[in-house]
Design a protein around this motif. Sequence first.
Motif, mmCIF file in Angstrom:
data_model
loop_
_atom_site.group_PDB
_atom_site.id
_atom_site.type_symbol
_atom_site.label_atom_id
_atom_site.label_comp_id
_atom_site.label_asym_id
_atom_site.label_seq_id
_atom_site.Cartn_x
_atom_site.Cartn_y
_atom_site.Cartn_z
ATOM 1 N N VAL A 154 17.659 80.165 -15.155
ATOM 2 C CA VAL A 154 17.164 81.458 -15.637
ATOM 3 C C VAL A 154 15.858 81.309 -16.417
ATOM 4 C CG1 VAL A 154 17.673 83.429 -17.127
ATOM 5 C CG2 VAL A 154 19.473 82.468 -15.670
ATOM 6 N N PHE A 155 15.874 80.454 -17.459
ATOM 7 C CA PHE A 155 14.756 80.415 -18.389
ATOM 8 C C PHE A 155 13.655 79.434 -18.001
ATOM 9 C CE2 PHE A 155 18.383 81.914 -20.906
ATOM 10 C CZ PHE A 155 17.848 83.077 -21.407
ATOM 11 N N ALA A 156 13.951 78.482 -17.129
ATOM 12 C CA ALA A 156 12.930 77.521 -16.717
ATOM 13 C C ALA A 156 12.402 77.838 -15.327
ATOM 14 C CB ALA A 156 13.494 76.096 -16.757
ATOM 15 N N VAL A 157 13.316 78.011 -14.370
ATOM 16 C CA VAL A 157 12.885 78.205 -12.979
ATOM 17 C C VAL A 157 12.441 79.643 -12.733
ATOM 18 C CG1 VAL A 157 13.609 78.079 -10.573
ATOM 19 C CG2 VAL A 157 14.397 76.340 -12.206
ATOM 20 N N ASN A 158 13.282 80.614 -13.097
ATOM 21 C CA ASN A 158 12.967 82.011 -12.792
ATOM 22 C C ASN A 158 11.930 82.611 -13.743
ATOM 23 O OD1 ASN A 158 14.792 81.940 -10.679
ATOM 24 N ND2 ASN A 158 16.473 82.814 -11.866
ATOM 25 N N LEU A 159 12.143 82.483 -15.053
ATOM 26 C CA LEU A 159 11.240 83.095 -16.020
ATOM 27 C C LEU A 159 10.081 82.187 -16.410
ATOM 28 C CD1 LEU A 159 13.879 84.784 -18.375
ATOM 29 C CD2 LEU A 159 12.525 85.847 -16.551
ATOM 30 N N GLY A 160 10.270 80.885 -16.297
ATOM 31 C CA GLY A 160 9.205 79.949 -16.629
ATOM 32 C C GLY A 160 8.869 79.883 -18.107
ATOM 33 N N TRP A 161 9.822 80.248 -18.961
ATOM 34 C CA TRP A 161 9.560 80.238 -20.398
ATOM 35 C C TRP A 161 9.568 78.825 -20.981
ATOM 36 C CZ3 TRP A 161 13.119 84.818 -22.354
ATOM 37 C CH2 TRP A 161 12.596 86.009 -21.857
ATOM 38 N N PHE A 162 10.376 77.946 -20.412
ATOM 39 C CA PHE A 162 10.519 76.590 -20.935
ATOM 40 C C PHE A 162 10.408 75.584 -19.794
ATOM 41 C CE2 PHE A 162 12.959 79.337 -23.783
ATOM 42 C CZ PHE A 162 12.406 79.008 -25.015
ATOM 43 N N PRO A 163 10.069 74.343 -20.097
ATOM 44 C CA PRO A 163 10.046 73.293 -19.057
ATOM 45 C C PRO A 163 11.460 73.056 -18.519
ATOM 46 C CG PRO A 163 8.872 72.594 -21.037
ATOM 47 C CD PRO A 163 9.607 73.835 -21.409
ATOM 48 N N SER A 164 11.531 72.581 -17.291
ATOM 49 C CA SER A 164 12.832 72.413 -16.637
ATOM 50 C C SER A 164 13.356 70.990 -16.677
ATOM 51 C CB SER A 164 12.751 72.868 -15.173
ATOM 52 O OG SER A 164 11.777 72.095 -14.465
ATOM 53 N N TYR A 165 12.513 70.020 -17.036
ATOM 54 C CA TYR A 165 12.996 68.645 -17.056
ATOM 55 C C TYR A 165 12.080 67.796 -17.940
ATOM 56 C CZ TYR A 165 9.165 67.552 -13.868
ATOM 57 O OH TYR A 165 7.921 67.399 -13.308
ATOM 58 N N GLY A 166 12.592 66.607 -18.320
ATOM 59 C CA GLY A 166 11.796 65.636 -19.060
ATOM 60 C C GLY A 166 11.711 65.932 -20.549
ATOM 61 N N ARG A 167 11.012 65.037 -21.258
ATOM 62 C CA ARG A 167 10.818 65.178 -22.703
ATOM 63 C C ARG A 167 9.413 65.662 -23.047
ATOM 64 N NH1 ARG A 167 12.097 60.017 -25.972
ATOM 65 N NH2 ARG A 167 12.062 61.579 -27.665
ATOM 66 N N GLN A 168 8.454 65.419 -22.178
ATOM 67 C CA GLN A 168 7.082 65.869 -22.383
ATOM 68 C C GLN A 168 6.455 66.170 -21.033
ATOM 69 O OE1 GLN A 168 4.857 62.946 -24.649
ATOM 70 N NE2 GLN A 168 5.089 64.071 -26.560
ATOM 71 N N SER A 169 5.442 67.001 -21.057
ATOM 72 C CA SER A 169 4.731 67.319 -19.827
ATOM 73 C C SER A 169 3.967 66.099 -19.330
ATOM 74 C CB SER A 169 3.765 68.489 -20.056
ATOM 75 O OG SER A 169 4.456 69.642 -20.487
ATOM 76 N N THR A 170 3.915 65.940 -18.022
ATOM 77 C CA THR A 170 3.192 64.809 -17.437
ATOM 78 C C THR A 170 1.691 64.954 -17.703
ATOM 79 O OG1 THR A 170 3.098 66.005 -15.332
ATOM 80 C CG2 THR A 170 4.919 64.468 -15.649
ATOM 81 N N GLY A 171 1.050 63.818 -17.947
ATOM 82 C CA GLY A 171 -0.382 63.819 -18.190
ATOM 83 C C GLY A 171 -0.772 64.186 -19.599
ATOM 84 N N LEU A 172 0.196 64.293 -20.515
ATOM 85 C CA LEU A 172 -0.124 64.682 -21.883
ATOM 86 C C LEU A 172 -0.770 63.531 -22.656
ATOM 87 C CD1 LEU A 172 0.152 67.166 -23.709
ATOM 88 C CD2 LEU A 172 2.329 66.252 -24.515
ATOM 89 N N ASN A 173 -0.344 62.293 -22.367
ATOM 90 C CA ASN A 173 -0.897 61.083 -23.013
ATOM 91 C C ASN A 173 -0.809 61.151 -24.542
ATOM 92 O OD1 ASN A 173 -1.641 59.909 -20.535
ATOM 93 N ND2 ASN A 173 -3.560 61.082 -20.504
ATOM 94 N N ALA A 174 0.369 61.535 -25.026
ATOM 95 C CA ALA A 174 0.577 61.619 -26.471
ATOM 96 C C ALA A 174 0.803 60.225 -27.051
ATOM 97 C CB ALA A 174 1.769 62.520 -26.779
ATOM 98 N N THR A 175 0.432 60.051 -28.301
ATOM 99 C CA THR A 175 0.625 58.779 -28.991
ATOM 100 C C THR A 175 2.084 58.631 -29.407
ATOM 101 O OG1 THR A 175 -1.635 58.925 -29.854
ATOM 102 C CG2 THR A 175 -0.142 57.339 -30.904
ATOM 103 N N GLU A 176 2.694 57.491 -29.072
ATOM 104 C CA GLU A 176 4.093 57.256 -29.410
ATOM 105 C C GLU A 176 4.154 56.289 -30.590
ATOM 106 O OE1 GLU A 176 8.196 55.486 -27.391
ATOM 107 O OE2 GLU A 176 6.571 56.271 -26.130
ATOM 108 N N VAL A 177 4.853 56.697 -31.649
ATOM 109 C CA VAL A 177 4.985 55.886 -32.860
ATOM 110 C C VAL A 177 6.432 55.469 -33.067
ATOM 111 C CG1 VAL A 177 4.629 55.798 -35.357
ATOM 112 C CG2 VAL A 177 3.018 57.070 -33.916
ATOM 113 N N THR A 178 7.316 56.456 -33.163
ATOM 114 C CA THR A 178 8.729 56.189 -33.440
ATOM 115 C C THR A 178 9.622 56.371 -32.228
ATOM 116 O OG1 THR A 178 9.169 58.484 -34.090
ATOM 117 C CG2 THR A 178 8.374 56.984 -35.803
ATOM 118 N N GLY A 179 9.140 57.020 -31.182
ATOM 119 C CA GLY A 179 9.981 57.349 -30.042
ATOM 120 C C GLY A 179 10.587 58.737 -30.148
ATOM 121 N N PHE A 180 10.528 59.334 -31.347
ATOM 122 C CA PHE A 180 10.944 60.721 -31.533
ATOM 123 C C PHE A 180 9.693 61.580 -31.321
ATOM 124 C CE2 PHE A 180 13.753 58.082 -34.062
ATOM 125 C CZ PHE A 180 15.022 58.553 -33.699
ATOM 126 N N TYR A 181 9.596 62.212 -30.165
ATOM 127 C CA TYR A 181 8.325 62.801 -29.750
ATOM 128 C C TYR A 181 7.844 63.921 -30.661
ATOM 129 C CZ TYR A 181 8.482 60.186 -25.357
ATOM 130 O OH TYR A 181 8.495 59.188 -24.422
#
Length: 334
Positions: A154-181
Amino acid sequence: MLRLVVRRLLQLIPTLLGLSVLLFLWLNKLPGGPAAALLGERATEADKARIERALGLDQPVWVQYGRFLKRLGELDLGTSTQTGQPVWEEFARRFPATVELGIFAMLIAVAVGIPLGYFAAKRRGSWLDVSAVSGSLLGICIPVFFLAFILRAVFAVNLGWFPSYGRQSTGLNATEVTGFYVLDGILTGEFDAAWDSLAHLVLPALALASIPLAIIVRMTRASVLEVLGEDYVRTAESKGLQQHVIRGRHVLRNALLPVVTAVGLLTGSLLSGAVLTESVFAFGGIGSFLRTAIDGRDYPVLVGFILFIALTYVILNLLVDLAYNLIDPRVRVH
């Protein structure tokens, strides 16, 4: 308080030793023995004998148990048969994802469940009370994996309000320090990454929080109803004390004791029961790794997971005891 912590930690030693005995016996009672579990069903007797000699399985039981304890003391949980990497490293890499998801889910359950249960008790018989009781019953009855699929559809596929999988969007290249994103994004000042990680947490956390939320609502409601009928509450009301004083000092403080116990146990169950939720959302935590370990008969990973859950409950029980001491002064006397 320090004496309490030391005493509780000393009491945990026999518990952990008993768990180590059970784990050791389980490993030695696997179908065909540990060697057959490692080599597979088509292993020859010569192959099994060679593995048993290499692993020391031909030694007396007490010698094997001593080596098993020594490895546990060194945090040597063996090597994953799936990835070929040490089990401890696999857990350390996936541990933050599961903990982050479990904490966020429990925050939702506590932040919504305690106030909802309290106001449902204060307005017993009203539409709010009926809705809270009915909704909590529905939350307990709906399987977590089914709710996860519904939320995702409902909220990811149909409405597109939230991501449907994973912990971060691909290609974000965020800095990882503790592993808690989410925390990493805040610490590094990458607030876009923190917000993105938080958006990925919402749906799996809502699915995982459904059962704890329902239980907390019902327990808080029942506990508050019981406390509201006590003499000291009626005495406080007859003295003309302000409602916020009665609510905070007399009602909630006494009603929260059983709820604190439930929160501690439910937090442990969240960390151990995130298998289906993480699989639905491809979250990449310990839960999804455990599912593949079960399918692949990866026994070192299963042993590590059992130890992880045991230590989680041990730590949570200690925190519950400390919370009891802070909430109820009578406990400190004993």
